[in-house]
Design an enzyme around this catalytic site. Structure first.
Site, PDB file in Angstrom:
ATOM      1  N   ASN A  13      30.162  31.940  42.447  1.00  0.00           N
ATOM      2  CA  ASN A  13      31.001  33.123  42.278  1.00  0.00           C
ATOM      3  C   ASN A  13      32.465  32.730  42.508  1.00  0.00           C
ATOM      4  OD1 ASN A  13      32.589  35.394  43.180  1.00  0.00           O
ATOM      5  ND2 ASN A  13      30.696  36.582  43.266  1.00  0.00           N
ATOM      6  N   ASP A  72      25.015  35.811  52.374  1.00  0.00           N
ATOM      7  CA  ASP A  72      24.464  36.964  51.678  1.00  0.00           C
ATOM      8  C   ASP A  72      25.133  38.189  52.269  1.00  0.00           C
ATOM      9  OD1 ASP A  72      22.851  37.933  49.606  1.00  0.00           O
ATOM     10  OD2 ASP A  72      21.325  38.588  51.010  1.00  0.00           O
ATOM     11  N   PHE A 152      36.343  42.259  43.958  1.00  0.00           N
ATOM     12  CA  PHE A 152      35.160  42.284  43.094  1.00  0.00           C
ATOM     13  C   PHE A 152      34.144  43.256  43.682  1.00  0.00           C
ATOM     14  CE2 PHE A 152      31.922  39.848  45.484  1.00  0.00           C
ATOM     15  CZ  PHE A 152      32.705  39.370  46.521  1.00  0.00           C
TER      16      PHE A 152
HETATM   17  P1  IMP Z   1      26.629  38.427  47.715  1.00  0.00           P
HETATM   18  O1  IMP Z   1      25.468  38.219  48.600  1.00  0.00           O
HETATM   19  O2  IMP Z   1      27.892  37.957  48.334  1.00  0.00           O
HETATM   20  O3  IMP Z   1      26.425  37.933  46.319  1.00  0.00           O
HETATM   21  O4  IMP Z   1      26.864  39.978  47.610  1.00  0.00           O
HETATM   22  C1  IMP Z   1      25.912  40.855  47.064  1.00  0.00           C
HETATM   23  C2  IMP Z   1      26.645  41.972  46.366  1.00  0.00           C
HETATM   24  O5  IMP Z   1      27.394  42.710  47.336  1.00  0.00           O
HETATM   25  C3  IMP Z   1      27.671  41.516  45.331  1.00  0.00           C
HETATM   26  O6  IMP Z   1      27.073  41.397  44.073  1.00  0.00           O
HETATM   27  C4  IMP Z   1      28.685  42.620  45.348  1.00  0.00           C
HETATM   28  O7  IMP Z   1      28.244  43.678  44.548  1.00  0.00           O
HETATM   29  C5  IMP Z   1      28.649  43.073  46.793  1.00  0.00           C
HETATM   30  N1  IMP Z   1      29.718  42.420  47.568  1.00  0.00           N
HETATM   31  C6  IMP Z   1      29.646  41.286  48.291  1.00  0.00           C
HETATM   32  N2  IMP Z   1      30.822  41.013  48.877  1.00  0.00           N
HETATM   33  C7  IMP Z   1      31.656  41.990  48.492  1.00  0.00           C
HETATM   34  C8  IMP Z   1      33.027  42.251  48.750  1.00  0.00           C
HETATM   35  O8  IMP Z   1      33.738  41.523  49.465  1.00  0.00           O
HETATM   36  N3  IMP Z   1      33.540  43.352  48.182  1.00  0.00           N
HETATM   37  C9  IMP Z   1      32.796  44.189  47.397  1.00  0.00           C
HETATM   38  N4  IMP Z   1      31.535  43.974  47.103  1.00  0.00           N
HETATM   39  C10 IMP Z   1      30.948  42.886  47.653  1.00  0.00           C
END
Ligand code: IMP
Length: 195
Positions: A13, A72, A152
């Protein structure tokens, strides 16, 4: 000249990578999954943030041999019983569409007076044979509608407490200084600087 220390962050990402590289600073060379030639979409099959972070970190350690960390994150909304939580990325379906996720969340919150929510991040770090976890959390509210183009995910509808704007209206530096990931990463870096 500073000698950079090398570590893999189990993600591709681009937003997260640039956030983490900014937070970790000059001392670290943070490699992404594509930097190490990994194009596998590592399945996140656990039902906790900690479980999913550990799955990703272990996958890299086992298949590529690098010391590594993986995170996560979930957005937990009080009036929705903690949803979308561990399913935040695929709330509106499996295609990771942020706009659809936000729209569904706003729809599900229609008429709800309690708009309290928090982001939580768990980082799993594997060095050698040892796994350690670092957690960060930020409390705030879900706004009535999206504002801002930065960041994001759910950033345009999350306003941290004691702030007057959403994450999507903050600079990367401002967001990192108070965010769930910023706080979890600060703990990670403090640990790494001591070993
Ligand atoms: P991940 O585990 O970091 O991939 O996060 C899972 C999901 O949570 C992502 O696909 C975003 O939709 C949301 N997310 C994670 N971090 C953020 C952030 O800092 N701002 C807004 N949404 C977030």
């Amino acid at each position: 000249m500073t000698v950079k220390r090398e570590i893999v962050f189990a993600t591709n990402n681009a937003h997260k990578l640039s956030e983490i590289r900014e937070i970790m600073g000059e001392e670290w060379h943070v490699l992404s999954l594509s930097d190490i030639g990994c194009d596998v979409d590592i399945p996140e099959t656990a039902d906790t943030l900690q479980g999913n972070a550990e799955i990703k970190a272990r996958f890299i350690k086992e298949h590529y041999g690098y010391d590594c960390f993986a995170d996560d994150t979930g957005l937990m909304v009080d009036s929705l019983g903690g949803a979308p939580g561990v399913y935040s990325a695929r709330y509106a379906g499996s295609n990771h569409d942020s706009v659809a996720n936000m729209n569904l969340l706003l729809e599900n919150m229609k008429g709800k007076k309690n708009r309290k929510a928090h982001f939580s991040t768990v980082i799993a770090l594997i060095i050698g044979d040892t796994v350690r976890f670092f957690e960060g959390r930020v409390d705030g509210v879900i706004t009535e509608s999206p504002t801002g183009n930065g960041g994001f995910g759910y950033d345009p509808i999350f306003m941290p407490e004691e702030c007057e704007v959403t994450f999507a209206l903050m600079s990367a530096e401002e967001k990192n200084s108070i965010s769930h990931r910023g706080r979890a990463t600060a703990k990670l870096i403090e640990y790494l600087s001591q070993i």
